[in-house]
Design a protein around this motif. Structure first.
Motif, PDB file in Angstrom:
ATOM      1  N   PHE A  50     -10.350  23.900  12.091  1.00 26.54           N
ATOM      2  CA  PHE A  50     -10.109  23.602  13.505  1.00 26.54           C
ATOM      3  C   PHE A  50      -8.652  23.782  13.917  1.00 26.54           C
ATOM      4  CE2 PHE A  50     -14.212  21.659  13.776  1.00 26.54           C
ATOM      5  CZ  PHE A  50     -14.521  21.748  15.113  1.00 26.54           C
ATOM      6  N   LEU A  51      -7.749  23.698  12.969  1.00 23.09           N
ATOM      7  CA  LEU A  51      -6.326  23.707  13.305  1.00 23.09           C
ATOM      8  C   LEU A  51      -5.869  24.958  14.059  1.00 23.09           C
ATOM      9  CD1 LEU A  51      -4.778  21.918  10.219  1.00 23.09           C
ATOM     10  CD2 LEU A  51      -5.356  20.981  12.462  1.00 23.09           C
ATOM     11  N   PRO A  52      -6.260  26.170  13.677  1.00 24.96           N
ATOM     12  CA  PRO A  52      -5.809  27.338  14.449  1.00 24.96           C
ATOM     13  C   PRO A  52      -6.252  27.287  15.925  1.00 24.96           C
ATOM     14  CG  PRO A  52      -6.679  28.046  12.341  1.00 24.96           C
ATOM     15  CD  PRO A  52      -6.995  26.592  12.465  1.00 24.96           C
ATOM     16  N   GLN A  53      -7.465  26.812  16.170  1.00 29.55           N
ATOM     17  CA  GLN A  53      -7.944  26.720  17.550  1.00 29.55           C
ATOM     18  C   GLN A  53      -7.152  25.669  18.329  1.00 29.55           C
ATOM     19  OE1 GLN A  53     -10.757  28.651  18.892  1.00 29.55           O
ATOM     20  NE2 GLN A  53      -9.543  28.049  20.650  1.00 29.55           N
ATOM     21  N   THR A  60      -1.152  27.723  24.525  1.00 32.41           N
ATOM     22  CA  THR A  60      -1.481  28.534  25.702  1.00 32.41           C
ATOM     23  C   THR A  60      -2.100  27.737  26.849  1.00 32.41           C
ATOM     24  OG1 THR A  60      -3.721  29.048  24.923  1.00 32.41           O
ATOM     25  CG2 THR A  60      -1.925  30.520  24.220  1.00 32.41           C
ATOM     26  N   ARG A  61      -2.632  26.586  26.556  1.00 29.42           N
ATOM     27  CA  ARG A  61      -3.407  25.783  27.512  1.00 29.42           C
ATOM     28  C   ARG A  61      -4.555  26.593  28.118  1.00 29.42           C
ATOM     29  NH1 ARG A  61      -0.323  20.947  30.268  1.00 29.42           N
ATOM     30  NH2 ARG A  61       0.993  20.389  28.523  1.00 29.42           N
ATOM     31  N   ASP A  62      -5.002  27.582  27.400  1.00 33.14           N
ATOM     32  CA  ASP A  62      -6.108  28.429  27.837  1.00 33.14           C
ATOM     33  C   ASP A  62      -7.379  27.977  27.129  1.00 33.14           C
ATOM     34  OD1 ASP A  62      -7.823  30.383  28.696  1.00 33.14           O
ATOM     35  OD2 ASP A  62      -6.901  31.998  27.531  1.00 33.14           O
ATOM     36  N   VAL A  68     -17.843  24.019  26.981  1.00 28.15           N
ATOM     37  CA  VAL A  68     -17.859  22.564  27.078  1.00 28.15           C
ATOM     38  C   VAL A  68     -19.156  21.993  26.504  1.00 28.15           C
ATOM     39  CG1 VAL A  68     -18.769  22.350  29.439  1.00 28.15           C
ATOM     40  CG2 VAL A  68     -17.227  20.614  28.556  1.00 28.15           C
ATOM     41  N   SER A  69     -20.276  22.678  26.704  1.00 27.11           N
ATOM     42  CA  SER A  69     -21.535  22.159  26.157  1.00 27.11           C
ATOM     43  C   SER A  69     -21.538  22.246  24.629  1.00 27.11           C
ATOM     44  CB  SER A  69     -22.737  22.886  26.751  1.00 27.11           C
ATOM     45  OG  SER A  69     -22.662  24.262  26.507  1.00 27.11           O
ATOM     46  N   MET A  70     -20.998  23.317  24.073  1.00 31.07           N
ATOM     47  CA  MET A  70     -20.940  23.442  22.611  1.00 31.07           C
ATOM     48  C   MET A  70     -20.052  22.351  22.022  1.00 31.07           C
ATOM     49  SD  MET A  70     -18.756  24.482  20.065  1.00 31.07           S
ATOM     50  CE  MET A  70     -18.926  24.799  18.343  1.00 31.07           C
ATOM     51  N   TYR A  71     -18.862  22.176  22.575  1.00 32.61           N
ATOM     52  CA  TYR A  71     -17.960  21.162  22.027  1.00 32.61           C
ATOM     53  C   TYR A  71     -18.464  19.755  22.295  1.00 32.61           C
ATOM     54  CZ  TYR A  71     -14.490  24.068  19.900  1.00 32.61           C
ATOM     55  OH  TYR A  71     -13.858  24.925  19.032  1.00 32.61           O
ATOM     56  N   GLY A  72     -19.170  19.551  23.398  1.00 29.41           N
ATOM     57  CA  GLY A  72     -19.765  18.239  23.663  1.00 29.41           C
ATOM     58  C   GLY A  72     -20.837  17.895  22.639  1.00 29.41           C
ATOM     59  N   SER A 104     -12.217  17.729  17.399  1.00 25.66           N
ATOM     60  CA  SER A 104     -13.164  18.302  18.363  1.00 25.66           C
ATOM     61  C   SER A 104     -13.113  17.554  19.690  1.00 25.66           C
ATOM     62  CB  SER A 104     -14.582  18.330  17.795  1.00 25.66           C
ATOM     63  OG  SER A 104     -15.067  17.028  17.567  1.00 25.66           O
ATOM     64  N   ALA A 105     -12.892  16.250  19.653  1.00 19.19           N
ATOM     65  CA  ALA A 105     -12.754  15.489  20.891  1.00 19.19           C
ATOM     66  C   ALA A 105     -11.487  15.913  21.639  1.00 19.19           C
ATOM     67  CB  ALA A 105     -12.727  13.994  20.592  1.00 19.19           C
ATOM     68  N   ALA A 106     -10.430  16.232  20.897  1.00 23.69           N
ATOM     69  CA  ALA A 106      -9.195  16.705  21.530  1.00 23.69           C
ATOM     70  C   ALA A 106      -9.430  18.046  22.217  1.00 23.69           C
ATOM     71  CB  ALA A 106      -8.076  16.823  20.491  1.00 23.69           C
ATOM     72  N   LEU A 107     -10.149  18.955  21.551  1.00 18.42           N
ATOM     73  CA  LEU A 107     -10.459  20.244  22.184  1.00 18.42           C
ATOM     74  C   LEU A 107     -11.364  20.064  23.394  1.00 18.42           C
ATOM     75  CD1 LEU A 107     -10.974  22.668  19.175  1.00 18.42           C
ATOM     76  CD2 LEU A 107      -9.196  22.760  20.914  1.00 18.42           C
ATOM     77  N   LEU A 108     -12.327  19.174  23.294  1.00 15.60           N
ATOM     78  CA  LEU A 108     -13.210  18.900  24.425  1.00 15.60           C
ATOM     79  C   LEU A 108     -12.422  18.319  25.595  1.00 15.60           C
ATOM     80  CD1 LEU A 108     -16.099  18.799  25.547  1.00 15.60           C
ATOM     81  CD2 LEU A 108     -16.335  16.553  24.470  1.00 15.60           C
ATOM     82  N   ALA A 109     -11.530  17.393  25.315  1.00 18.73           N
ATOM     83  CA  ALA A 109     -10.698  16.810  26.371  1.00 18.73           C
ATOM     84  C   ALA A 109      -9.792  17.868  27.004  1.00 18.73           C
ATOM     85  CB  ALA A 109      -9.859  15.666  25.800  1.00 18.73           C
ATOM     86  N   ALA A 110      -9.232  18.751  26.194  1.00 18.15           N
ATOM     87  CA  ALA A 110      -8.390  19.827  26.726  1.00 18.15           C
ATOM     88  C   ALA A 110      -9.208  20.764  27.620  1.00 18.15           C
ATOM     89  CB  ALA A 110      -7.752  20.612  25.580  1.00 18.15           C
ATOM     90  N   LYS A 111     -10.420  21.059  27.174  1.00 18.91           N
ATOM     91  CA  LYS A 111     -11.294  21.919  27.969  1.00 18.91           C
ATOM     92  C   LYS A 111     -11.587  21.291  29.325  1.00 18.91           C
ATOM     93  CE  LYS A 111     -14.379  25.066  29.019  1.00 18.91           C
ATOM     94  NZ  LYS A 111     -13.998  26.403  29.405  1.00 18.91           N
ATOM     95  N   ILE A 112     -11.911  20.017  29.328  1.00 20.85           N
ATOM     96  CA  ILE A 112     -12.214  19.326  30.584  1.00 20.85           C
ATOM     97  C   ILE A 112     -10.977  19.213  31.459  1.00 20.85           C
ATOM     98  CG2 ILE A 112     -12.928  17.093  31.531  1.00 20.85           C
ATOM     99  CD1 ILE A 112     -14.803  16.855  29.032  1.00 20.85           C
ATOM    100  N   ARG A 113      -9.829  18.909  30.853  1.00 20.57           N
ATOM    101  CA  ARG A 113      -8.597  18.714  31.628  1.00 20.57           C
ATOM    102  C   ARG A 113      -8.012  20.022  32.164  1.00 20.57           C
ATOM    103  NH1 ARG A 113      -3.030  15.873  29.554  1.00 20.57           N
ATOM    104  NH2 ARG A 113      -1.953  16.081  31.526  1.00 20.57           N
ATOM    105  N   TRP A 114      -7.995  21.066  31.347  1.00 19.89           N
ATOM    106  CA  TRP A 114      -7.299  22.303  31.723  1.00 19.89           C
ATOM    107  C   TRP A 114      -8.214  23.388  32.260  1.00 19.89           C
ATOM    108  CZ3 TRP A 114      -4.408  21.911  26.486  1.00 19.89           C
ATOM    109  CH2 TRP A 114      -3.375  20.985  26.602  1.00 19.89           C
ATOM    110  N   HIS A 115      -9.478  23.097  32.440  1.00 15.95           N
ATOM    111  CA  HIS A 115     -10.395  24.136  32.951  1.00 15.95           C
ATOM    112  C   HIS A 115     -10.308  24.262  34.456  1.00 15.95           C
ATOM    113  CE1 HIS A 115     -13.670  26.896  33.077  1.00 15.95           C
ATOM    114  NE2 HIS A 115     -14.344  26.112  33.902  1.00 15.95           N
TER     115      HIS A 115
END
Length: 115
Positions: A50-53, A60-62, A68-72, A104-115
């Protein structure tokens, strides 16, 4: 007359001993059994993946390419693996699913926040 439950194949679920628990585990590294060592190695490899992602998203905040459904669903599944590890007292399952849940929760939160 013998009780039907006295037959070895008819005992209630809680009274049967799992076949893998009938033999003592092979041990090495000061008492850590080989199954737990494999679990720790597998957990380390899958968690580190998970670290590279995470690094890429933080730089990039991209998050457009993240689903979001996959990470959820994945985060929920990892949480349930964590609960399972707690129930069966499996240190590798508990440790690495706790770490993977946070990542994974951090990536999900980033997706929700920066989308």
């Amino acid at each position: 007359m013998d009780s039907h439950e006295d037959h070895p194949d008819c005992r209630p679920f809680g009274k049967k001993k799992h076949i893998l628990l009938q033999r003592p585990p092979m041990t090495f590294f000061h008492g850590i059994d080989s199954a737990n060592m494999i679990g720790f190695l597998a957990g380390a490899l899958t968690t580190v993946s998970f670290l590279p992602q995470i690094v890429k998203v933080l730089k990039t905040r991209d998050t457009r390419s993240l689903s979001v459904s996959m990470y959820g669903l994945f985060t929920l599944g990892v949480f349930l693996w964590l609960v399972y590890g707690w129930i069966v007292h499996s240190p590798p399952v508990i440790f690495y699913n706790a770490l993977t849940f946070l990542l994974s929760a951090a990536l999900l939160a980033a997706k929700i926040r920066w989308h």
